[in-house]
Each structure stands twice: as structure tokens, then as C-alpha cells.
Design an enzyme around this catalytic site. Sequence first.
Site, PDB file in Angstrom:
ATOM      1  CG  ASP A  97      38.725  29.987  32.892  1.00 17.16           C
ATOM      2  OD1 ASP A  97      38.284  30.794  31.183  1.00 17.16           O
ATOM      3  OD2 ASP A  97      38.899  29.681  33.148  1.00 17.16           O
ATOM      4  CG  LEU A 105      50.733  33.422  37.831  1.00 16.56           C
ATOM      5  CD1 LEU A 105      50.086  33.165  39.719  1.00 16.56           C
ATOM      6  CD2 LEU A 105      52.594  34.411  37.824  1.00 16.56           C
ATOM      7  CE1 TYR A 151      39.392  23.437  34.357  1.00 18.20           C
ATOM      8  CE2 TYR A 151      38.400  25.586  35.478  1.00 18.20           C
ATOM      9  CZ  TYR A 151      39.484  24.688  34.352  1.00 18.20           C
ATOM     10  OH  TYR A 151      40.707  25.389  33.293  1.00 18.20           O
ATOM     11  CG  ASN A 201      48.222  37.155  41.966  1.00 17.78           C
ATOM     12  OD1 ASN A 201      49.313  37.253  42.564  1.00 17.78           O
ATOM     13  ND2 ASN A 201      47.387  36.159  42.572  1.00 17.78           N
ATOM     14  CE  LYS A 258      38.595  27.178  30.080  1.00 13.42           C
ATOM     15  NZ  LYS A 258      38.558  27.472  31.715  1.00 13.42           N
ATOM     16  NE  ARG A 264      50.945  33.212  47.597  1.00 12.97           N
ATOM     17  CZ  ARG A 264      51.124  32.076  47.485  1.00 12.97           C
ATOM     18  NH1 ARG A 264      50.683  31.562  46.879  1.00 12.97           N
ATOM     19  NH2 ARG A 264      52.445  32.307  48.450  1.00 12.97           N
ATOM     20  CG  HIS A 304      38.924  22.608  28.874  1.00  9.65           C
ATOM     21  ND1 HIS A 304      37.985  21.957  29.975  1.00  9.65           N
ATOM     22  CD2 HIS A 304      39.858  22.199  28.963  1.00  9.65           C
ATOM     23  CE1 HIS A 304      38.544  22.262  30.500  1.00  9.65           C
ATOM     24  NE2 HIS A 304      39.902  22.830  30.076  1.00  9.65           N
ATOM     25  CB  SER A 310      45.867  32.897  44.129  1.00 10.01           C
ATOM     26  OG  SER A 310      46.052  32.866  44.996  1.00 10.01           O
TER      27      SER A 310
HETATM   28  P1  NDP Z   1      48.530  29.603  37.501  1.00  8.62           P
HETATM   29  O1  NDP Z   1      49.487  29.852  36.237  1.00  8.62           O
HETATM   30  O2  NDP Z   1      47.816  30.317  37.359  1.00  8.62           O
HETATM   31  O3  NDP Z   1      49.125  29.177  38.944  1.00  8.62           O
HETATM   32  C1  NDP Z   1      48.162  29.197  40.403  1.00  8.62           C
HETATM   33  C2  NDP Z   1      49.230  28.457  41.673  1.00  8.62           C
HETATM   34  O4  NDP Z   1      50.237  29.766  41.631  1.00  8.62           O
HETATM   35  C3  NDP Z   1      48.536  27.578  42.103  1.00  8.62           C
HETATM   36  O5  NDP Z   1      49.658  27.378  42.683  1.00  8.62           O
HETATM   37  C4  NDP Z   1      48.811  29.543  43.170  1.00  8.62           C
HETATM   38  O6  NDP Z   1      48.629  29.055  44.933  1.00  8.62           O
HETATM   39  C5  NDP Z   1      49.537  30.103  43.468  1.00  8.62           C
HETATM   40  N1  NDP Z   1      50.159  31.590  42.883  1.00  8.62           N
HETATM   41  C6  NDP Z   1      48.561  32.565  42.574  1.00  8.62           C
HETATM   42  N2  NDP Z   1      49.302  33.692  43.193  1.00  8.62           N
HETATM   43  C7  NDP Z   1      50.603  33.738  43.711  1.00  8.62           C
HETATM   44  C8  NDP Z   1      51.326  34.690  44.035  1.00  8.62           C
HETATM   45  N3  NDP Z   1      51.134  36.191  43.877  1.00  8.62           N
HETATM   46  N4  NDP Z   1      52.554  34.428  44.756  1.00  8.62           N
HETATM   47  C9  NDP Z   1      52.959  32.835  44.764  1.00  8.62           C
HETATM   48  N5  NDP Z   1      52.139  32.439  44.255  1.00  8.62           N
HETATM   49  C10 NDP Z   1      50.825  32.239  43.619  1.00  8.62           C
HETATM   50  O7  NDP Z   1      48.213  28.384  36.946  1.00  8.62           O
HETATM   51  P2  NDP Z   1      46.379  27.443  36.562  1.00  8.62           P
HETATM   52  O8  NDP Z   1      46.788  26.581  36.228  1.00  8.62           O
HETATM   53  O9  NDP Z   1      45.429  27.659  37.909  1.00  8.62           O
HETATM   54  O10 NDP Z   1      46.000  28.517  35.441  1.00  8.62           O
HETATM   55  C11 NDP Z   1      45.254  30.001  35.628  1.00  8.62           C
HETATM   56  C12 NDP Z   1      43.926  29.427  34.976  1.00  8.62           C
HETATM   57  O11 NDP Z   1      43.384  28.929  33.441  1.00  8.62           O
HETATM   58  C13 NDP Z   1      42.750  28.299  35.795  1.00  8.62           C
HETATM   59  O12 NDP Z   1      42.621  28.566  37.135  1.00  8.62           O
HETATM   60  C14 NDP Z   1      42.327  27.884  34.981  1.00  8.62           C
HETATM   61  O13 NDP Z   1      40.621  28.625  34.762  1.00  8.62           O
HETATM   62  C15 NDP Z   1      42.824  28.291  33.241  1.00  8.62           C
HETATM   63  N6  NDP Z   1      43.466  26.624  32.638  1.00  8.62           N
HETATM   64  C16 NDP Z   1      42.444  27.012  31.614  1.00  8.62           C
HETATM   65  C17 NDP Z   1      42.744  25.609  31.158  1.00  8.62           C
HETATM   66  C18 NDP Z   1      42.678  24.614  29.384  1.00  8.62           C
HETATM   67  O14 NDP Z   1      42.895  24.263  29.552  1.00  8.62           O
HETATM   68  N7  NDP Z   1      41.794  25.723  28.924  1.00  8.62           N
HETATM   69  C19 NDP Z   1      44.132  24.573  31.567  1.00  8.62           C
HETATM   70  C20 NDP Z   1      44.951  24.981  33.090  1.00  8.62           C
HETATM   71  C21 NDP Z   1      44.217  26.221  33.297  1.00  8.62           C
HETATM   72  P3  NDP Z   1      47.572  29.732  46.524  1.00  8.62           P
HETATM   73  O15 NDP Z   1      46.504  29.261  45.405  1.00  8.62           O
HETATM   74  O16 NDP Z   1      48.297  29.247  46.848  1.00  8.62           O
HETATM   75  O17 NDP Z   1      48.519  30.872  45.875  1.00  8.62           O
END
Ligand code: NDP
Length: 296
Positions: A56, A203, A61, A253, A90, A249, A121, A244
Amino acid sequence: MPTITQNLDNNSIIPLLTMNDGRQIPQLGFGTFQLSGETCYNAVRAAITAGYRHIDTAAVYGNEEEVGRAIQDAIDVGEVTREQLFVTTKLWNDSHDRVAGALDASLERLGLDYVDLYLIHWPVEKIGMFATAYRDMVTLRDQGKTASVGVCNSYPEVLDKMIQASGDTPAVNQIEVHPGFNQDELRAENAKRGILTESWSPLKQGQNLDNPAFQSIADAHGVTVAQVIIRWHIQRGDVVIPRSSKPERIRTNADVFGFQLTEDQMQRITAIEEGEAGRRGPNPHTFYEGTSLQKQ
Ligand code: NDP
């Protein structure tokens, strides 16, 4: 109308859900928000190696080139074929009046002939172009530039206007969902219209993970808290796209198909609901960022 071939059923353990247009979407995908440059490239490569087939991204982005390069390299080394991947991008808020050009630019950056899913979006009701933008996306689907079309951050009023303007129902509505912000009402509205819910920030951007309620459930299954939360989304039937930057992770995940949460564990997580206070991102009813199309 050109037909875009899908070959997703390639021994992956990630379940496939069927969208209202008859096409399939892997229930677990990889999010790329806030990943850029080599970090993004490496993360997407690691995700494909770990078995993710659904990626995605979004024009805003700023990482479509890196995502595209990672996909191309995975194809070149024989890890996957294009038909085994499901790529989403998007339409950003400044392009509701030029959807065809915006998708062409995304395809160029991604190095792809088509995407599997093109999403609006944000509806940005204040601009007032989301319904015609959606109709234009349907035209691009008919031209074979995207296999499926859908929306993000949409609520019943805008969904119904888009459906009315185009005669077509979005395949998915990608919305903020995580424990603490269950979105059950909107998920039910999506389901009523035959629209799949896709959970973003599943998450809570890593902010929910130290809740002790999760840890005891994780301990009971010998998995991580993140795995418990991702599994909760899966068992609710939503598409889920955790992000991530860390290979370990990224791998764990996606390793959420070897255990099952009990009904009681599901309910304990669902009970964390905080209503509006649990929201992490912007409220779609008022979000107005990145809009050069401001109506006076
Ligand atoms: P997430 O809820 O997926 O969380 C990501 C965060 O969690 C990162 O900081 C990551 O850190 C941490 N993390 C991931 N896995 C672990 C783990 N196993 N243990 C501990 N920490 C973890 O956030 P997003 O906002 O990125 O949402 C996911 C996706 O949704 C986005 O990437 C995007 O593609 C989409 N999105 C769409 C939107 C929209 O308006 N349509 C808006 C927001 C997001 P680290 O990298 O250090 O692991």
C-alpha cells in the site's frame, strides 16, 4: 475493456478476500506511510521476501519510486511475478480535478502499467469534487489502468454520493481502525453497501502496544503484542496493512496465521474502545490538507 490477470493464489498463507467487483485482495498487506528512500526500498523488499503480496502506497507518501524499484527487483530475481502482487496507490487531495494525469504520474513513478487498486485518499467534502473524481476513477478502471477502485476515509454521506454519481460501488473503504478506535458503526455501513473495510494505522502507529491487556493475551499464545493486534483485525474480517521499517517486525507481523484468538480475547481487545478520543489521525469530516483546489 482490457483484462488484468491476477495470480494471487500462489501457496501464500495470507487469505484472499473477494471484493464486490469479483477480484481478490490479500487480507494482509504492507503499509509504507512515512517510509522513504533506501529505508522504504529495503522494507518493501523485506516484505515481499517475508511473503507479503499486497503493498500500500500513495502519491503523497513520496515513495512510489522506491516502492516500484523494490517490486521490480523482486520480480527480476524471480521472487514474484507482477500478477502475484497487489499494489495500491492513492489520489491526493490536489488532484480531484485531474484524476487521469495523477494516476499516469503514479504509474510512471512506480514503473508499472497498472495498479491493482486506486483509492481516493480523502474525500475532502469542502472541495466538493470527490464524486466526479470517483466517477473518473471508474473510467480509468474501464481503461485498464487500475484493476479495482475504492476510497479511503469515507463515511456514508460521501459514499452514497460517489455511488450515485458513478453507478459503481467502491471495492474498499480504507479507514483508521485499531483497538481503542473500533469503527464498528462505519464498518457496518461499509458492509451494508458491499464495501470491504481496510484498516489503516492498525497498530495505532505503535502507540497502543504497551497496554497490559494485550501482553497477557500475547503471552498466552507465545506471540508479540503486534501479532495479537493484527490477528484481531484479521478475525474481524478486515483487510489490514501494518507498516514497519524493521525486517524482523515485518516478518513477525505477517506471521499471524498459526494461532487463533478466543472469543473472550477478541472481546477483551474490542472493549478497549475509547470512541473519538481513540482516534490517532485526522477526522475525515474536517481534513483539508494539501488542497490547492479550495472552493471560495
Ligand atoms: P501502523 O499502525 O502500521 O504502525 C506503524 C508503527 O508501528 C511504526 O512506528 C512501526 O515502527 C511500529 N511497529 C510496527 N510493527 C511493530 C512491532 N511488531 N512491534 C513494535 N512496533 C511496531 O501505522 P501506519 O500509520 O503506517 O498505518 C499502516 C498503513 O496504513 C500506512 O503505512 C499506510 O500504508 C496506510 N495509511 C493510510 C492512511 C489513509 O489515509 N488512507 C492514513 C495512514 C496510514 P518500526 O518501523 O520501528 O517497526
